[in-house]
Design a protein around this motif. Structure first.
Motif, PDB file in Angstrom:
ATOM      1  N   SER A 142       1.801  -1.782 -10.832  1.00  9.33           N
ATOM      2  CA  SER A 142       1.179  -0.668 -10.113  1.00  9.33           C
ATOM      3  C   SER A 142      -0.321  -0.631 -10.367  1.00  9.33           C
ATOM      4  O   SER A 142      -0.788  -0.931 -11.477  1.00  9.33           O
ATOM      5  CB  SER A 142       1.809   0.660 -10.547  1.00  9.33           C
ATOM      6  OG  SER A 142       3.195   0.679 -10.248  1.00  9.33           O
ATOM      7  N   TYR A 143      -1.080  -0.276  -9.336  1.00  8.54           N
ATOM      8  CA  TYR A 143      -2.532  -0.117  -9.430  1.00  8.54           C
ATOM      9  C   TYR A 143      -2.914   1.245  -8.867  1.00  8.54           C
ATOM     10  O   TYR A 143      -2.383   1.666  -7.820  1.00  8.54           O
ATOM     11  CB  TYR A 143      -3.262  -1.189  -8.619  1.00  8.54           C
ATOM     12  CG  TYR A 143      -3.221  -2.586  -9.197  1.00  8.54           C
ATOM     13  CD1 TYR A 143      -4.227  -3.044 -10.046  1.00  8.54           C
ATOM     14  CD2 TYR A 143      -2.183  -3.453  -8.859  1.00  8.54           C
ATOM     15  CE1 TYR A 143      -4.194  -4.326 -10.553  1.00  8.54           C
ATOM     16  CE2 TYR A 143      -2.149  -4.745  -9.370  1.00  8.54           C
ATOM     17  CZ  TYR A 143      -3.158  -5.173 -10.211  1.00  8.54           C
ATOM     18  OH  TYR A 143      -3.120  -6.447 -10.716  1.00  8.54           O
ATOM     19  N   VAL A 144      -3.827   1.919  -9.533  1.00  7.07           N
ATOM     20  CA  VAL A 144      -4.417   3.122  -8.952  1.00  7.07           C
ATOM     21  C   VAL A 144      -5.473   2.687  -7.949  1.00  7.07           C
ATOM     22  O   VAL A 144      -5.989   1.560  -8.016  1.00  7.07           O
ATOM     23  CB  VAL A 144      -5.032   4.026 -10.043  1.00  7.07           C
ATOM     24  CG1 VAL A 144      -3.948   4.524 -10.991  1.00  7.07           C
ATOM     25  CG2 VAL A 144      -6.127   3.293 -10.811  1.00  7.07           C
TER      26      VAL A 144
ATOM     27  N   VAL B  18       0.848  -1.188   0.000  1.00  7.75           N
ATOM     28  CA  VAL B  18       0.000   0.000   0.000  1.00  7.75           C
ATOM     29  C   VAL B  18       0.885   1.240   0.000  1.00  7.75           C
ATOM     30  O   VAL B  18       1.822   1.341   0.805  1.00  7.75           O
ATOM     31  CB  VAL B  18      -0.931   0.018   1.227  1.00  7.75           C
ATOM     32  CG1 VAL B  18      -1.841   1.242   1.194  1.00  7.75           C
ATOM     33  CG2 VAL B  18      -1.767  -1.265   1.288  1.00  7.75           C
ATOM     34  N   VAL B  19       0.592   2.167  -0.906  1.00  7.43           N
ATOM     35  CA  VAL B  19       1.362   3.411  -0.995  1.00  7.43           C
ATOM     36  C   VAL B  19       0.530   4.528  -0.371  1.00  7.43           C
ATOM     37  O   VAL B  19      -0.462   4.970  -0.945  1.00  7.43           O
ATOM     38  CB  VAL B  19       1.701   3.762  -2.454  1.00  7.43           C
ATOM     39  CG1 VAL B  19       2.561   5.035  -2.506  1.00  7.43           C
ATOM     40  CG2 VAL B  19       2.425   2.603  -3.145  1.00  7.43           C
ATOM     41  N   PRO B  20       0.881   4.988   0.840  1.00  7.15           N
ATOM     42  CA  PRO B  20       0.079   6.027   1.512  1.00  7.15           C
ATOM     43  C   PRO B  20       0.173   7.371   0.794  1.00  7.15           C
ATOM     44  O   PRO B  20       1.115   7.643   0.045  1.00  7.15           O
ATOM     45  CB  PRO B  20       0.705   6.104   2.906  1.00  7.15           C
ATOM     46  CG  PRO B  20       1.519   4.849   3.049  1.00  7.15           C
ATOM     47  CD  PRO B  20       1.987   4.503   1.670  1.00  7.15           C
TER      48      PRO B  20
ATOM     49  N   TYR C  37      -2.379   1.022   7.756  1.00  7.19           N
ATOM     50  CA  TYR C  37      -2.207   0.600   6.377  1.00  7.19           C
ATOM     51  C   TYR C  37      -1.952  -0.905   6.261  1.00  7.19           C
ATOM     52  O   TYR C  37      -1.527  -1.386   5.213  1.00  7.19           O
ATOM     53  CB  TYR C  37      -1.071   1.372   5.714  1.00  7.19           C
ATOM     54  CG  TYR C  37      -1.417   2.825   5.460  1.00  7.19           C
ATOM     55  CD1 TYR C  37      -2.208   3.197   4.379  1.00  7.19           C
ATOM     56  CD2 TYR C  37      -0.970   3.813   6.329  1.00  7.19           C
ATOM     57  CE1 TYR C  37      -2.540   4.522   4.151  1.00  7.19           C
ATOM     58  CE2 TYR C  37      -1.288   5.155   6.116  1.00  7.19           C
ATOM     59  CZ  TYR C  37      -2.074   5.500   5.026  1.00  7.19           C
ATOM     60  OH  TYR C  37      -2.403   6.811   4.801  1.00  7.19           O
ATOM     61  N   ALA C  38      -2.211  -1.626   7.317  1.00  6.05           N
ATOM     62  CA  ALA C  38      -2.062  -3.079   7.278  1.00  6.05           C
ATOM     63  C   ALA C  38      -3.166  -3.701   8.122  1.00  6.05           C
ATOM     64  O   ALA C  38      -3.427  -3.246   9.242  1.00  6.05           O
ATOM     65  CB  ALA C  38      -0.684  -3.508   7.803  1.00  6.05           C
ATOM     66  N   GLY C  39      -3.836  -4.704   7.588  1.00  2.00           N
ATOM     67  CA  GLY C  39      -4.842  -5.399   8.367  1.00  2.00           C
ATOM     68  C   GLY C  39      -4.185  -6.236   9.454  1.00  2.00           C
ATOM     69  O   GLY C  39      -3.038  -6.664   9.323  1.00  2.00           O
TER      70      GLY C  39
ATOM     71  N   GLY D  95      -1.877   4.608  -4.107  1.00  3.90           N
ATOM     72  CA  GLY D  95      -1.970   3.491  -5.029  1.00  3.90           C
ATOM     73  C   GLY D  95      -1.500   2.210  -4.364  1.00  3.90           C
ATOM     74  O   GLY D  95      -1.273   2.153  -3.148  1.00  3.90           O
ATOM     75  N   PHE D  96      -1.350   1.190  -5.171  1.00  5.42           N
ATOM     76  CA  PHE D  96      -0.914  -0.120  -4.692  1.00  5.42           C
ATOM     77  C   PHE D  96       0.143  -0.660  -5.648  1.00  5.42           C
ATOM     78  O   PHE D  96       0.107  -0.377  -6.846  1.00  5.42           O
ATOM     79  CB  PHE D  96      -2.088  -1.103  -4.635  1.00  5.42           C
ATOM     80  CG  PHE D  96      -3.215  -0.668  -3.744  1.00  5.42           C
ATOM     81  CD1 PHE D  96      -3.259  -1.058  -2.415  1.00  5.42           C
ATOM     82  CD2 PHE D  96      -4.241   0.129  -4.235  1.00  5.42           C
ATOM     83  CE1 PHE D  96      -4.303  -0.666  -1.589  1.00  5.42           C
ATOM     84  CE2 PHE D  96      -5.288   0.534  -3.424  1.00  5.42           C
ATOM     85  CZ  PHE D  96      -5.313   0.130  -2.089  1.00  5.42           C
ATOM     86  N   VAL D  97       1.069  -1.433  -5.101  1.00  3.51           N
ATOM     87  CA  VAL D  97       2.103  -2.073  -5.908  1.00  3.51           C
ATOM     88  C   VAL D  97       2.081  -3.565  -5.595  1.00  3.51           C
ATOM     89  O   VAL D  97       2.175  -3.970  -4.425  1.00  3.51           O
ATOM     90  CB  VAL D  97       3.502  -1.487  -5.627  1.00  3.51           C
ATOM     91  CG1 VAL D  97       4.553  -2.252  -6.419  1.00  3.51           C
ATOM     92  CG2 VAL D  97       3.538  -0.008  -5.960  1.00  3.51           C
TER      93      VAL D  97
END
Length: 377
Positions: free
Chosen positions: A151-153, A129-131, A169-171, A139-141
């Motif tokens: 990479s994901y938006v 997760v990219v804060p 940012y982490a479950g 976004g997400f990588v």
């Protein structure tokens, strides 16, 4: 998210069993797409419900809604998320990833028109997760095979996670509070395996007042084995010679500690994953009644809240991005057999309602989909 959490799934029989029970239960419950009546389909004009659905049903945020048909594109997407995964595959993977890492990610693939056409479950330990200080998530990588980065938006990922007070940012993985108990069970199994492999402890002592010769010892074992070896000779009465005494060896403290370690691991796994011990195969002191109770408690206290958790995540994180703001999803809890009244309880309830004037005979017949009699009594 540490890879080591995922290693408990193939290594620990208890963790594997608990997750298998949960994923199987989640995958069994149908997920239906509904449309709120009187609302706009795409935010610009009113529309009617689509598809050959039944009567109006209550939906989230609306007292009047109808189920869309199986041919509706959103229902088709959820029923067949991609060419290689079934609906059940998607939910089993999602529940497994959540149960191991506390987070689950769906990658949303789009067609040439920009519409979501496929859903792919992504391994949680490979997602980063990219804060972002303004948008919360930039976004997400995803780290794919060969250490390639994809990479994901934010709009192309559905992120489902358990709340983590230590890292937003982490479950929070269920394995985190369970590791010590699970490791203790694994250590006990490995130690017991080593003991069994190298053990030379006899199961019984034969004491005698004389010192037998080697030939007498050999003859004794031959006679003993000829009389008692094999399942058909098990537990036959034995007769010892004068001056001989037989003593069975009880469980040693080490063996009792091994058994207690396994019991403790079972109880902790059952607590953390919300799966009653009888459903995990613990049949000690089990009866038909308490198994039925455990099954119902599992569905009411574990599965249904988990379904509501998923339902909320989909309605907030997935449905708004599909272009039709009148749609929402609901799990068909009425399809859960364990939560249905049995026929005797149903009949008694209806009879009580009729006798007390709460319901009429025709209302009962309508509930049972029977022709009305036109009577009020």
């Amino acid at each position: 998210m540490p890879l080591s959490y995922g290693e408990y799934y193939p290594r620990s029989a208890l963790v594997y069993s608990a997750i298998r029970v949960r994923q199987g239960a989640i995958a069994r419950v149908p997920l239906k797409v509904h449309r709120r009546l009187g609302e706009t389909a795409r935010g610009d004009e009113p529309t009617a419900a689509l598809g050959p659905s039944g009567g109006a049903q209550r939906g989230i945020g609306s007292s009047h809604a109808e189920q869309v048909g199986a041919s509706h594109p959103v229902q088709r997407l959820l029923d067949s998320p991609n060419p290689f995964w079934t609906r059940g595959d998607l939910w089993r993977a999602t529940e497994t990833y959540l149960s191991l890492w506390g987070s689950a990610f769906w990658g949303l693939e789009r067609d040439d028109q920009g519409r979501v056409s496929e859903i792919w479950p992504l391994r949680s330990d490979k997602m980063r997760v990219v804060p972002d200080p303004k948008r919360y998530v930039k976004g997400f990588v995803y780290v794919s095979q060969g250490r390639q980065f994809v990479s994901y938006v934010p709009e192309d990922v559905l992120w489902i996670r358990y709340s983590n007070p230590l890292d937003e940012y982490a479950g929070l993985s269920p394995i985190a509070p369970l590791r010590l108990s699970a490791d203790m069970g694994l250590d006990a199994l490995q130690a017991n395996r080593s003991n069994l492999r190298n053990d030379s402890t006899p199961g019984m002592f034969i004491e005698t007042s004389d010192t037998p010769t080697d030939d007498e010892v050999r003859e004794f074992y031959e006679r003993w084995e000829s009389r008692f070896r094999g399942p058909e000779r098990s537990r036959r009465p034995a007769m010892l010679s004068a001056g001989m005494k037989a003593t069975n060896l009880a469980f040693s403290p080490r063996e009792m500690e091994y058994i207690q370690s396994l019991r403790w691991s079972l109880e902790d796994v059952a607590r953390v994953y919300g799966v009653p011990k009888p459903i995990l195969g613990d049949i000690e002191r089990i009866t038909f009644s308490n198994f039925a109770t455990a099954r119902r408690v599992f569905w009411e206290d574990t599965v249904v809240p988990q379904l509501m958790f998923y339902q909320e995540a989909l309605n907030q994180g997935l449905l708004p991005g599909l272009g039709d703001h009148s749609l929402f999803v609901e799990f068909d809890i009425g399809a859960i057999e364990a939560l249905r009244e049995n026929e005797n309880d149903n009949a008694k309830r209806r009879q009580t309602y009729v006798n007390s004037g709460i319901m009429t005979v025709d209302e009962v017949r309508s509930e049972m989909n029977l022709p009305l009699l036109g009577s009020e009594g």
